[in-house]
Scaffold this active site. Structure first.
Site, PDB file in Angstrom:
ATOM      1  N   LYS A  35       0.830  -1.205   0.000  1.00 36.08           N
ATOM      2  CA  LYS A  35       0.000   0.000   0.000  1.00 36.08           C
ATOM      3  C   LYS A  35       0.864   1.255   0.000  1.00 36.08           C
ATOM      4  O   LYS A  35       0.597   2.207  -0.741  1.00 36.08           O
ATOM      5  CB  LYS A  35      -0.931  -0.001   1.209  1.00 36.08           C
ATOM      6  N   PHE A 152     -16.165  11.897  11.266  1.00 30.19           N
ATOM      7  CA  PHE A 152     -17.549  11.853  10.797  1.00 30.19           C
ATOM      8  C   PHE A 152     -17.547  12.004   9.277  1.00 30.19           C
ATOM      9  O   PHE A 152     -18.152  12.930   8.731  1.00 30.19           O
ATOM     10  CB  PHE A 152     -18.381  12.956  11.450  1.00 30.19           C
ATOM     11  N   PHE A 252     -31.466  10.848   5.686  1.00 29.12           N
ATOM     12  CA  PHE A 252     -31.537   9.446   6.127  1.00 29.12           C
ATOM     13  C   PHE A 252     -32.975   8.953   6.257  1.00 29.12           C
ATOM     14  O   PHE A 252     -33.240   8.014   6.991  1.00 29.12           O
ATOM     15  CB  PHE A 252     -30.770   9.240   7.439  1.00 29.12           C
ATOM     16  N   HIS A 254     -34.756   7.837   3.497  1.00 31.84           N
ATOM     17  CA  HIS A 254     -34.994   7.302   2.167  1.00 31.84           C
ATOM     18  C   HIS A 254     -35.099   5.785   2.263  1.00 31.84           C
ATOM     19  O   HIS A 254     -34.138   5.102   2.607  1.00 31.84           O
ATOM     20  CB  HIS A 254     -33.865   7.709   1.218  1.00 31.84           C
ATOM     21  N   ALA A 255     -36.273   5.264   1.954  1.00 31.41           N
ATOM     22  CA  ALA A 255     -36.496   3.828   2.059  1.00 31.41           C
ATOM     23  C   ALA A 255     -35.628   3.075   1.058  1.00 31.41           C
ATOM     24  O   ALA A 255     -35.354   3.560  -0.041  1.00 31.41           O
ATOM     25  CB  ALA A 255     -37.968   3.513   1.817  1.00 31.41           C
ATOM     26  N   GLY A 256     -35.210   1.888   1.442  1.00 29.31           N
ATOM     27  CA  GLY A 256     -34.364   1.093   0.562  1.00 29.31           C
ATOM     28  C   GLY A 256     -34.121  -0.288   1.119  1.00 29.31           C
ATOM     29  O   GLY A 256     -34.887  -0.780   1.963  1.00 29.31           O
ATOM     30  N   GLY A 260     -25.609  -0.504   4.955  1.00 31.96           N
ATOM     31  CA  GLY A 260     -24.413  -1.344   4.912  1.00 31.96           C
ATOM     32  C   GLY A 260     -23.198  -0.473   5.134  1.00 31.96           C
ATOM     33  O   GLY A 260     -23.290   0.581   5.763  1.00 31.96           O
ATOM     34  N   CYS A 263     -19.222   1.336   8.580  1.00 31.33           N
ATOM     35  CA  CYS A 263     -19.482   1.977   9.881  1.00 31.33           C
ATOM     36  C   CYS A 263     -20.752   1.487  10.567  1.00 31.33           C
ATOM     37  O   CYS A 263     -20.685   0.924  11.662  1.00 31.33           O
ATOM     38  CB  CYS A 263     -19.542   3.497   9.705  1.00 31.33           C
TER      39      CYS A 263
END
Length: 448
Positions: A35, A152, A252, A254-256, A260, A263
């Site tokens: 890396k 954040f 936050f 918003h249906a889905g 995942g 965090c």
């Protein structure tokens, strides 16, 4: 200021590059030699819009460098940031702090003079106390102040989040750390980004509480979406109606297919475990975790229903694999569970993602095929399933798709399209939480 950044993953690399862009001298350190060599060649190991440019600019300016050797940069540093991974520990779901504690031991042996050691990694309450204990036990002469400074950052918008944060949270126990922390963030402080100084333990809990609340908000609107389907309401209208209340807010909602990423899944689980260990169980978050786990396979059942109740032998084209747009992160992506459930039901999967396919291949069954475009994925497909709402999927040519597909069936798990648009193109359309259009029938266009 001279900064040593321990860990050159997502948080460490973004934070190190942004600190360098503020004018600080930053050395990013990582044990992964491959890396570090790639970073020296200008190759960025993660997909994050704008990161390659900011890294290249600050390397050229001499403010940012990379190494596998911790000793010299730490000895020379005013501040040492710990930004190593804290994955869920195998077996019990607690945060694995082994990398944090190993870094603390190495820092203790290398540091010289007064040094501020800052935990940037997401860690449970009390970790800072243990980091300080390890440093003082390893090096009794250490002159150190240990600080909590959680990140954040949203993947896909990390640079903007770092440079224009809602707040900067700093947890200190030693007042000597206050001035250095103000100094390192001075460019943001001058732009009126508030610095919230608090105790170290409160700072550690703020990070977990924030992520858990957002995860709970996502899960809430997903449950409301399920209710909308049963009563004939539209979750997008409900979301807008409640989001305009300033006490709730629209983000936050918003249906889905569930949350995942790197965090929310591990942080909610770690918070649950911490609360249980302290005899103060948080049932709301426990339930949030359980609902989210179940939701992903429930989305696969929605696809099966849209295909007439049986997908055995059928070809399902999947658009979007990463857990969200603008990242190549596949960690805990809903697509993994949805694709596995569809394969369990006998479907054959052809997938396309703008940047996530290489990251997805080691995580998905080898029977999954990959396509270079949405239209290639749709060729011969019995259904098209939109899982990740990349911008590239927001203006698809449905005439071309319909011509390529065996059956014009669209399952939109992000509610990107409207049933009217789909009806006009002759598609059987299924979405999330939008009442009558969630039964898979072809809806007649108003003009017809």
């Amino acid at each position: 200021m001279k900064i040593a950044m321990i860990g050159s993953g997502y948080v460490g690399l973004v934070s190190g590059a942004c600190f360098a862009d503020f004018g600080h001298s930053v050395v990013c350190i990582d044990k992964a030699a491959g890396k570090i060599e790639a970073l020296k060649r200008g190759e960025i190991p993660i997909y994050e819009p704008g990161l390659d440019g900011i890294v290249a600019e600050n390397v050229a300016a001499g403010r940012l460098s990379f190494t596998t050797d911790l000793v010299e940069p730490v000895a020379d540093a005013d501040m040492v940031f710990i930004a190593v991974g804290t994955p869920s520990r195998r077996g019990d779901g607690h945060a694995d702090l082994s990398y944090v504690y190993a870094a603390a031991r190495e820092i203790a042996l290398a540091m010289k003079g007064f040094t501020v050691v800052v935990t940037k990694s997401t860690v449970p309450v009390g970790t800072g106390d243990e980091v300080e204990r390890i440093i003082r036990e390893t090096n009794p002469e250490a002159d150190v102040a240990v600080v909590s400074n959680p990140e954040f950052l949203r993947e896909g918008a990390a640079i903007a989040d770092f440079k224009k944060p809602d707040r900067i949270v700093v947890g200190i126990e030693d007042e000597r750390a206050r001035e250095p922390m103000v100094e390192v963030y001075r460019p943001l402080y001058l732009n009126y980004s508030p610095i919230v100084f608090t105790s170290r333990r409160s700072s550690e809990l703020i990070k977990y509480a924030a992520n858990a609340f957002l995860a709970m908000k996502i899960t809430f609107i997903n449950e409301i979406a399920d209710l909308c389907e049963q009563v004939g309401a539209d979750v997008q209208a409900v979301s807008r109606g409640i989001g305009l209340d300033n006490r709730i807010g629209s983000k936050f909602l918003h249906a889905g297919p569930g949350y995942g990423g790197s965090c929310f899944p591990k942080d909610t689980l770690a918070l649950v475990k911490t609360a249980q260990d302290h005899g103060s169980a948080i049932r709301l978050i426990e339930t949030t975790v359980a609902i989210n786990d179940q939701r992903k396979r429930a989305m696969a059942r929605k696809v099966v229903q849209a295909c007439g109740g049986d997908v055995r032998g059928k070809v399902i084209a999947v658009l979007g694999l990463t857990f969200k747009p603008r990242t190549d992160d596949m960690r805990e992506a809903p697509s993994l569970s949805i694709i596995q459930a569809l394969q369990d039901a006998g479907a054959r999967i052809v997938a396309h993602d703008p940047v996530g396919m290489e990251a997805a291949k080691p995580l998905l069954d080898e029977r999954v095929s990959y396509a270079a475009s949405p239209y290639e994925a749709a060729a011969g497909a019995d259904a098209l399933v939109l899982i990740t709402e990349w911008d590239q999927f927001r203006a698809l040519d449905f005439g071309r798709l319909k011509e390529a597909m065996t059956a014009p069936v669209m399952v939109d798990l992000r509610n990107v399209y409207s049933r009217e648009d789909m009806a006009r193109h002759g598609f059987s359309y299924t979405s999330v939480g939008r009442g009558a259009d969630d039964h898979g029938e072809v809806l007649e266009a108003a003009a017809e």
